[in-house]
Design a protein around this motif. Sequence first.
Motif, PDB file in Angstrom:
ATOM      1  N   ASN A  33       0.853  -1.185   0.000  1.00  0.00           N
ATOM      2  CA  ASN A  33       0.000   0.000   0.000  1.00  0.00           C
ATOM      3  C   ASN A  33       0.891   1.238   0.000  1.00  0.00           C
ATOM      4  N   GLU A  34       0.269   2.404  -0.117  1.00  0.00           N
ATOM      5  CA  GLU A  34       0.993   3.682   0.021  1.00  0.00           C
ATOM      6  C   GLU A  34       0.980   4.050   1.497  1.00  0.00           C
ATOM      7  N   ILE A  35       2.130   4.390   2.031  1.00  0.00           N
ATOM      8  CA  ILE A  35       2.186   4.786   3.442  1.00  0.00           C
ATOM      9  C   ILE A  35       2.893   6.128   3.537  1.00  0.00           C
ATOM     10  N   TYR A  36       2.256   7.071   4.203  1.00  0.00           N
ATOM     11  CA  TYR A  36       2.833   8.399   4.332  1.00  0.00           C
ATOM     12  C   TYR A  36       3.227   8.627   5.794  1.00  0.00           C
ATOM     13  N   PHE A  37       4.492   8.944   6.027  1.00  0.00           N
ATOM     14  CA  PHE A  37       4.937   9.248   7.396  1.00  0.00           C
ATOM     15  C   PHE A  37       4.688  10.722   7.693  1.00  0.00           C
ATOM     16  N   ASP A  38       3.954  11.011   8.767  1.00  0.00           N
ATOM     17  CA  ASP A  38       3.748  12.413   9.157  1.00  0.00           C
ATOM     18  C   ASP A  38       5.088  13.079   9.434  1.00  0.00           C
ATOM     19  N   MET A  39       6.000  12.309   9.988  1.00  0.00           N
ATOM     20  CA  MET A  39       7.389  12.782  10.106  1.00  0.00           C
ATOM     21  C   MET A  39       8.287  11.576   9.872  1.00  0.00           C
ATOM     22  N   PRO A  40       9.512  11.807   9.358  1.00  0.00           N
ATOM     23  CA  PRO A  40      10.351  10.649   9.057  1.00  0.00           C
ATOM     24  C   PRO A  40      10.770   9.958  10.353  1.00  0.00           C
ATOM     25  N   SER A  41      10.489   8.677  10.466  1.00  0.00           N
ATOM     26  CA  SER A  41      10.885   7.912  11.651  1.00  0.00           C
ATOM     27  C   SER A  41      11.875   6.837  11.217  1.00  0.00           C
ATOM     28  N   VAL A  42      13.009   6.771  11.903  1.00  0.00           N
ATOM     29  CA  VAL A  42      14.059   5.820  11.514  1.00  0.00           C
ATOM     30  C   VAL A  42      13.578   4.383  11.726  1.00  0.00           C
ATOM     31  N   THR A  43      13.252   4.033  12.971  1.00  0.00           N
ATOM     32  CA  THR A  43      12.833   2.642  13.208  1.00  0.00           C
ATOM     33  C   THR A  43      11.461   2.374  12.572  1.00  0.00           C
ATOM     34  N   GLY A  44      10.642   3.416  12.434  1.00  0.00           N
ATOM     35  CA  GLY A  44       9.349   3.240  11.752  1.00  0.00           C
ATOM     36  C   GLY A  44       9.567   2.819  10.302  1.00  0.00           C
ATOM     37  N   THR A  45      10.476   3.508   9.616  1.00  0.00           N
ATOM     38  CA  THR A  45      10.781   3.173   8.215  1.00  0.00           C
ATOM     39  C   THR A  45      11.346   1.751   8.136  1.00  0.00           C
ATOM     40  N   GLU A  46      12.221   1.418   9.109  1.00  0.00           N
ATOM     41  CA  GLU A  46      12.837   0.076   9.095  1.00  0.00           C
ATOM     42  C   GLU A  46      11.789  -1.009   9.317  1.00  0.00           C
ATOM     43  N   ASN A  47      10.910  -0.777  10.288  1.00  0.00           N
ATOM     44  CA  ASN A  47       9.858  -1.759  10.585  1.00  0.00           C
ATOM     45  C   ASN A  47       8.976  -2.005   9.365  1.00  0.00           C
ATOM     46  N   GLU A 103       3.033  -4.001  -4.244  1.00  0.00           N
ATOM     47  CA  GLU A 103       3.953  -2.879  -4.109  1.00  0.00           C
ATOM     48  C   GLU A 103       3.602  -1.975  -2.918  1.00  0.00           C
ATOM     49  N   THR A 104       4.623  -1.636  -2.150  1.00  0.00           N
ATOM     50  CA  THR A 104       4.438  -0.677  -1.044  1.00  0.00           C
ATOM     51  C   THR A 104       5.284   0.552  -1.340  1.00  0.00           C
ATOM     52  N   VAL A 105       4.701   1.719  -1.134  1.00  0.00           N
ATOM     53  CA  VAL A 105       5.484   2.949  -1.299  1.00  0.00           C
ATOM     54  C   VAL A 105       5.496   3.684   0.040  1.00  0.00           C
ATOM     55  N   LEU A 106       6.706   3.912   0.577  1.00  0.00           N
ATOM     56  CA  LEU A 106       6.840   4.677   1.824  1.00  0.00           C
ATOM     57  C   LEU A 106       7.196   6.108   1.452  1.00  0.00           C
ATOM     58  N   ARG A 107       6.337   7.041   1.820  1.00  0.00           N
ATOM     59  CA  ARG A 107       6.597   8.453   1.497  1.00  0.00           C
ATOM     60  C   ARG A 107       6.996   9.208   2.757  1.00  0.00           C
ATOM     61  N   ASN A 108       7.859  10.205   2.577  1.00  0.00           N
ATOM     62  CA  ASN A 108       8.456  10.931   3.700  1.00  0.00           C
ATOM     63  C   ASN A 108       9.178   9.957   4.633  1.00  0.00           C
ATOM     64  N   ALA A 109       9.813   8.959   4.012  1.00  0.00           N
ATOM     65  CA  ALA A 109      10.576   7.959   4.775  1.00  0.00           C
ATOM     66  C   ALA A 109      11.853   8.597   5.325  1.00  0.00           C
ATOM     67  N   ALA A 110      12.396   7.973   6.383  1.00  0.00           N
ATOM     68  CA  ALA A 110      13.684   8.448   6.907  1.00  0.00           C
ATOM     69  C   ALA A 110      14.788   8.112   5.902  1.00  0.00           C
ATOM     70  N   ARG A 111      15.847   8.952   5.902  1.00  0.00           N
ATOM     71  CA  ARG A 111      16.898   8.810   4.888  1.00  0.00           C
ATOM     72  C   ARG A 111      18.257   8.478   5.504  1.00  0.00           C
ATOM     73  N   GLU A 112      18.252   8.102   6.789  1.00  0.00           N
ATOM     74  CA  GLU A 112      19.518   7.854   7.489  1.00  0.00           C
ATOM     75  C   GLU A 112      20.317   6.730   6.812  1.00  0.00           C
ATOM     76  N   PRO A 113      21.649   6.770   6.925  1.00  0.00           N
ATOM     77  CA  PRO A 113      22.486   5.710   6.339  1.00  0.00           C
ATOM     78  C   PRO A 113      22.107   4.313   6.859  1.00  0.00           C
ATOM     79  N   GLU A 114      21.551   4.260   8.079  1.00  0.00           N
ATOM     80  CA  GLU A 114      21.160   2.957   8.637  1.00  0.00           C
ATOM     81  C   GLU A 114      19.995   2.352   7.842  1.00  0.00           C
ATOM     82  N   ILE A 115      19.159   3.210   7.257  1.00  0.00           N
ATOM     83  CA  ILE A 115      18.041   2.731   6.429  1.00  0.00           C
ATOM     84  C   ILE A 115      18.611   2.117   5.144  1.00  0.00           C
ATOM     85  N   THR A 116      19.553   2.836   4.541  1.00  0.00           N
ATOM     86  CA  THR A 116      20.171   2.344   3.301  1.00  0.00           C
ATOM     87  C   THR A 116      20.885   1.026   3.573  1.00  0.00           C
TER      88      THR A 116
END
Length: 417
Positions: free
Chosen positions: A154-168, A179-192
Motif C-alpha cells: 500500500n501507500e504509506i505516508y509518514f507524518d514525520m520521518p521515523s528511523v525505526t518506523g521506516t525500518e519496521n 507494491e508498497t510505497v513509503l513516502r516521507n521515509a527516513a533517509r539515514e544511512p542505517e536505512i540504506t
Amino acid sequence: MDKIIVKGGHRLCGNVKISGAKNAALPIIIASLLNDGWNTFHNVPQLMDIESTKLLLENLGAQVETSGHTVRVNAAGLSRHEAPYDLVRKMRASILVLGPLLARLKKTRVSLPGGCAIGARPINLHLKGLEHLGAKIGLEHGYVEAAAQELIGNEIYFDMPSVTGTENLMMAAVLAKGETVLRNAAREPEITALAQVLCMMGAKIKGAGTSIITIYGVDSLAPVTATIIPDRIEAGTFMAAAAITGGDVTLTDCRPDHVGGIIHKLKMTGADITVSGNTIHIVGPERIGSVDLKTLPYPGFPTDMQAQFMVLMSVARGLSIISETIFENRFIHVSELRRMGADITVSGNTAMVKGVPLLSGAPVMATDLRASASLILAGLAAANTTEINRVYHLDRGYEALVEKFSGLGANIRRVKN
Ligand code: EPU
C-alpha cells in the motif's frame, strides 16, 4: 554500579578505529527473522544493546552464535511471536521485531516500549503503517497485538520521518503482496544499510536513502553474509573530543560521507579536518569558535550529536543557539553541564550557550547514552577530575570507549563503585 573518572587537560592524539554502527546492526540482525538459515554479520559492535537483541531473538526461537565481532543468526526455528516487557524495557529498538514477525508469522505481540529519558517516543507511525498493510492492531495490557491473514502492499505516508518506523515497515513490506510505497521515509544511512542487506536476501527495494522508498513484495528471502557499516555517531563523538582538547586525531575505518553535517559544523568551530578514503584527520583549534545548530533528520545535523556539541559550545568563544527539533526532552544533560560551570539557558526546545573559558570537574550523573558521552567530553576539557555515574548507558552504545580514549592519551578510567 561502575563510574568513569576523567582527569581533564590532556590533548588527544593518535589513531582510533571506529566500530560497527549500533543503529545499523540492530535492525540488520533482527532482519534475520525474515528467512530460514544461517545469516552471518561481520563488524558487529560488542554492546549491551546487541546482547539484548541476541536474547530477544533466542527468546523467539532463533539460534544465535557469536565469535568476536561476528554474529550468526538462524531463525529456522522461529516458534514464538511475542517480545516480552522485560526485553523491550531494556532496549526500545526491540520494537523492530514487529514488522518481521508480522511478515513471517502473520501475528505478533510486542510490549509497548513507553517513553524514555529523551522523550515520549510514540510508535503510532509504525502501527498506522502496518494497518495500511492490512494488519489489525490492538493494544492490550501494555502490549501491541498485530495480526494479518496476509500483508498487502500500500501507500504509506509518514507524518514525520521515523528511523525505526521506516525500518519496521520495510521489513514488513518485503514479504507483503504487491507494491508498497513509503513516502516521507527516513533517509539515514542505517536505512540504506538495512535495505542493502534485505536486497542481498532477495528483497526488491528501490529508493532507500531518499524520502520515497518502493518495495515490491517477494515470496521468501534467503540467508546472507553482510558487514555492518561504521558508526557515524561514534565517529562524530571522537571528532568532537579531538576538537575540544585541541587534539590531533585520525579516525580510521569510518564513512566520511555519513558525517558530512558534523564535519561542516566542526570546521565552523575552527577545527581543521581532512578526509582521505575511509579516514578522517582532525586537528582541534586553540579555542573552539561558536556556531549555532539545529538538529534535523538526516542529512541534517543528528540529534544523537547534540549533547556532544553542546559541550563544545560550553567552552567556545561567544554565544551559540542550539535547537533540538527531534526529541522534546533531549536537554537533560544541561543541568549536569551547569554543575561543571557551563552557562546554558533553556527555553522550550532551544538552548542558549555562552561559552566559558574552562569547565570545572565535578561528580555528574549520566542520563542517556549520548548525554553520557557528552559528560565524558566535558570531563576531558575540564580542570581537575570529573566523576561520571550511571555509566551503564554507555555500555549500551559505545564499544570500548574508555579503552579508545585511553589509547588517545586521555586520563580516564572505569572503577567499580
Ligand atoms: N515519532 C512519532 N511517532 C512514531 C515514531 C516517531 O511521533 O511512531 C517521532 C519521535 O517522537 C521523534 C521523531 O518522530 O520526534 C523521530 O523519531 P524516530 O522514530 O526517527 O526515532 P527512533 O527510530 O526511535 C532512532 C535511533 C535513535 C535516534 C533517532 C533519531 C535507533 C535504534 N534509534 O530512534 O538513536 O536518536 O532515530 O535519529 O535507530 C541513540 O542511538 O542514542 C538513539 C536514541
